[in-house]
Each structure stands twice: as structure tokens, then as C-alpha cells.
Design a protein around this motif. Structure first.
Motif, PDB file in Angstrom:
ATOM      1  N   LEU A  98       0.638  -1.180  -0.006  1.00  0.00           N
ATOM      2  CA  LEU A  98      -0.059   0.479  -0.184  1.00  0.00           C
ATOM      3  C   LEU A  98       0.501   1.126   0.137  1.00  0.00           C
ATOM      4  O   LEU A  98       0.234   2.067   0.100  1.00  0.00           O
ATOM      5  N   ILE A 136      -8.717  -4.860  -1.224  1.00  0.00           N
ATOM      6  CA  ILE A 136      -7.975  -4.371  -1.972  1.00  0.00           C
ATOM      7  C   ILE A 136      -8.133  -4.793  -3.516  1.00  0.00           C
ATOM      8  O   ILE A 136      -7.944  -4.103  -3.836  1.00  0.00           O
ATOM      9  N   LYS A 187      -9.175  -3.479  -8.869  1.00  0.00           N
ATOM     10  CA  LYS A 187      -8.363  -3.148  -7.382  1.00  0.00           C
ATOM     11  C   LYS A 187      -9.272  -2.010  -7.010  1.00  0.00           C
ATOM     12  O   LYS A 187     -10.310  -1.530  -7.379  1.00  0.00           O
ATOM     13  N   VAL A 224      -4.900   0.570  -3.658  1.00  0.00           N
ATOM     14  CA  VAL A 224      -3.887  -0.423  -3.837  1.00  0.00           C
ATOM     15  C   VAL A 224      -3.095   1.014  -4.681  1.00  0.00           C
ATOM     16  O   VAL A 224      -4.085   1.179  -5.846  1.00  0.00           O
ATOM     17  N   TYR A 243      -0.030  -6.530   3.670  1.00  0.00           N
ATOM     18  CA  TYR A 243      -0.010  -6.559   2.267  1.00  0.00           C
ATOM     19  C   TYR A 243       0.938  -6.529   2.043  1.00  0.00           C
ATOM     20  O   TYR A 243       1.688  -5.302   2.245  1.00  0.00           O
TER      21      TYR A 243
END
Ligand code: TXA
Ligand code: MG
Length: 355
Positions: free
Chosen positions: A52, A85, A111, A115, A146
């Protein structure tokens, strides 16, 4: 930059000892603070940064020497992380995830806004996978959930299947390397595009077309996977690069065993007359018949798992041995054989001789 090595002893990955937990906590913090950590998964080693954080993606591209239009896979450790996400999770994606996660399957969906485009190489879609490796899962949790990670090789080299290859490529370029056992599968995950009505496999892997179809029905293969169609761009941007290429020239030889052995040995003889070094990737049954300088035993044709696990090691060893001409038997084209042949064809620049 000095790279810190965190060594997890062979066979210890499953044991969540207090010491291992502390080390993973530290590595997770490095990622949360914008650093890069290479880590093992069940397929190949990954080069992880915070998915991220756009700066982390930039660092990953720089460390690999990789073009930044080549999107990264986001690795997660919990199903709930997927909802955050991607825009929405279609019903058939849920079924695939339930069947194959954690495991060597990467799914592509639209997405969500959190993201950054840097992670997805500018695309509106994102690739997501939950790896089946205890160290990877724990690291993802410690890193905030993530981790964007391509394979931990320099661009143009085979994906690393052992910690020593990660070190060869990444020492001095990233913050931490988690050095553990060799990877169990040895080829990168299957990538399946789930943005349309029917799943499309963009990169074959351990999870085969048959396995996916058994869960969700009709499943297609991107037509560029097995052919060298210069007029058609593959849908996974990374598949267009001539990855996995050894320094020498590799040729795949197909035919009956006698013909294959005779052809390869006659080529080898000609190379040796010119003082050129040769190598062969052979099935165990026929390995002893070749006169090459370096012979790699890839196990039996009936069990492509062994060849899959060893292929990238063979290619790196050929380079280390300065082999100039390499020949490989063919490994069939069903099940895992599809993924194996896809990587072999790329390494060979699609050079196939039928005898
Ligand atoms: O097994 C694996 O997948 C390993 C381990 C570390 O998880 N990772 C891996 O990543 O192989 P990488 O970056 O070497 O390959 C990712 C591939 C590339 O070919 C890339 O173009 C494709 O996935 N890809 C990523 N996001 C995509 C997207 N949104 N659409 C199409 N292709 C995508
Ligand atoms: Mg890669």
C-alpha cells in the motif's frame, strides 16, 4: 546498503519458536517502515515491500532492475484482506480462493482505491495471492497484511528457489533476506484473470487448468502462453519478457527416446569438436546415455514435480558452469507439465527441434 540475513534453520519454518517470532516481527517492521525483505514461499522466494506504499513499489523495481510497467502480486494472509484491496469479489473467485488458498494460485480482480498504481504497474486490476508457507504468512501479518512481492531475482534471471540464489542476486540491494529451506514447488504461481465471465489463465503453474475447471467450470488459457506470437501481447505484462533465460543457448528436443538421445549426442559431439561446453536436462531413465559436460537429472516424466522443483536451479548451475549449449528433453503438456514446458520454452526462446 548492508543486507541483514535472518537464517531460519532447515526444517524449522513450521515451528513458531519465540526466536523465529521475534525475527519475523522485526522483518515485518522493516516492511512497514518502507524497507524490502526477501522471504520464502512455497513457489519461489519473493522480494517483499508494503503493497500500500507507492515508495516501496518503486524500491522493488529498482532492486530487481525491473521495468515499472510490470505489476506486482499482493500477498495476503487472511481472506478478509481480499475485500479491502479489490472492488468486489465475484462468487467464483470466492470458490477458487476457498479451494486453493493458501496456495500457488494468484487471482486478478479490479483493484480498490487503497492499492497504489505503482504496485499494479499502472493497471486498474490487482493480482492477489495467499501463499502456503508459514514464514510468509507470519511475515505478511507482521508487515500489516499486504506485501507486494515479485520473485526475488534480478530481472532476467530465473526465479530463486533457494536462499543462496536470493543472496547472489540481492545482497547489498535490499534490507533483509529471510534465508530458509529451498522452495517446495519451484515454479511461480498460476495466475488467473477473474475480471471476465470465464477465468483466463495468464501463467500456468502448480494449480492446473483442470484443477481450476473442476471448481468453476469452463476455464481458458491465454493464447500467448505456449506460442511465440510477436504480434500478440500477453495479458500478464511480465510474460512478455524473456525471463528465465540462461546465458547459453537452450534447445528442447522432442521425439522417441532413441531419436532424442542420438540427436542430442550428435550435436554434443559437434560442439565438443569446437571446444564448446554442453549440458543436458534429462529424465532419470535416459540421463546416463548422454555425453554432455553437465547432465541434470530431472526425475521421471510421469512426475513433473521433480523437474519443476529443480528447473531454475539447473539453469543457474549451467550459467555457473559456463555451459554454452544446452539441450532438454520435453516433459509432456498436461497437468504440471504445462507450467514446466511454458518455462522451458521461454528459457529456450521457443527453440524446439522435433526428431
Ligand atoms: O509464485 C509467485 O507468484 C511468486 C511468489 C513470490 O509469490 N511471485 C511472482 O511474481 O512470480 P512476479 O512479479 O515475478 O510475477 C508476477 C506476474 C508478472 O508476469 C506480472 O506481469 C503479472 O504477474 N501480473 C501482476 N499483476 C497483474 C495484473 N494486474 N494483470 C495482469 N498480470 C499481472
Ligand atoms: Mg518473476
Amino acid at each position: 546498503m548492508e543486507t541483514e540475513i535472518i537464517k531460519i534453520e532447515a526444517g524449522q519454518a513450521d515451528r513458531q519458536t519465540a526466536e523465529t517470532a521475534k525475527r519475523l516481527q522485526y522483518a515485518g517492521k522493516v516492511i512497514r517502515q518502507g524497507g524490502l525483505v526477501a522471504f520464502p514461499t512455497e513457489t519461489v522466494y519473493g522480494l517483499g515491500g508494503d503493497a500500500l506504499n507507492p515508495q516501496s513499489a518503486k524500491k522493488i523495481y529498482a532492486a530487481k532492475g525491473r521495468p515499472s510497467d510490470n505489476p506486482l502480486i499482493v500477498h495476503i494472509a487472511e481472506m478478509a484482506a481480499l475485500d479491502k484491496i479489490v472492488e468486489n469479489v465475484p462468487e467464483y473467485a470466492k470458490r477458487l480462493a476457498a479451494a486453493f488458498w493458501p496456495g500457488p494460485l494468484t487471482i486478478i480482480l479490479k483493484k480498490s482505491d487503497i492499492v497504489p498504481k505503482q504496485t499494479t504497474g499502472g493497471l486498474e486490476t490487482v493480482a492477489v495471492r495467499m501463499p502456503n508457507h508459514p514464514l510468509a504468512l507470519e511475515l505478511i501479518r507482521e508487515a500489516g497484511g499486504y506485501i507486494a512481492a515479485p520473485s526475488a531475482n534480478l530481472s532476467g534471471k530465473p526465479s530463486p528457489t533457494a536462499a543462496k540464489y536470493v543472496m547472489q542476486d540481492m545482497l547489498g540491494r535490499i534490507d533483509v533476506i529471510i534465508a530458509a529451506d529451498g522452495t517446495a514447488i519451484g515454479l511461480e504461481s498460476t495466475i488467473v484473470d477473474l475480471t471476465g465471465k470465464v477465468p483466463i489463465i495468464l501463467r500456468p503453474g502448480y494449480i492446473t487448468q483442470e484443477m481450476i475447471a473442476s471448481v468453476v467450470g469452463e476455464t481458458n488459457m491465454d493464447s500467448t502462453i505456449f506460442h511465440n506470437q510477436s504480434n500478440k501481447a500477453p495479458k500478464a505484462p511480465g510474460m512478455k519478457y524473456r525471463h528465465y533465460a540462461p546465458k547459453g543457448q537452450l534447445v528442447i528436443v522432442e521425439g522417441t527416446p532413441d531419436h532424442v538421445i542420438n540427436y542430442i549426442n550428435s550435436q554434443i559431439q559437434q560442439h565438443h569438436q569446437k571446444g564448446e561446453k554442453t549440458g543436458v536436462i534429462a529424465t532419470e531413465k535416459w540421463a546416463a546415455h548422454y555425453n554432455a559436460d553437465s547432465i541434470k537429472n530431472a526425475g521421471s516424466k510421469e512426475e513433473p514435480q521433480t523437474a519443476a522443483r529443480k528447473l531454475y536451479t539447473f539453469l543457474r548451475e549451467f550459467d555457473d558452469e559456463n555451459i554454452e549449449y544446452m539441450y532438454a528433453e520435453s516433459f509432456g503438456d498436461t497437468g504440471l507439465g504445462q507450467a514446466l514446458m511454458n518455462r522451458l520454452l521461454k528459457a529456450a526462446g521457443h527453440k524446439v527441434v522435433k526428431v
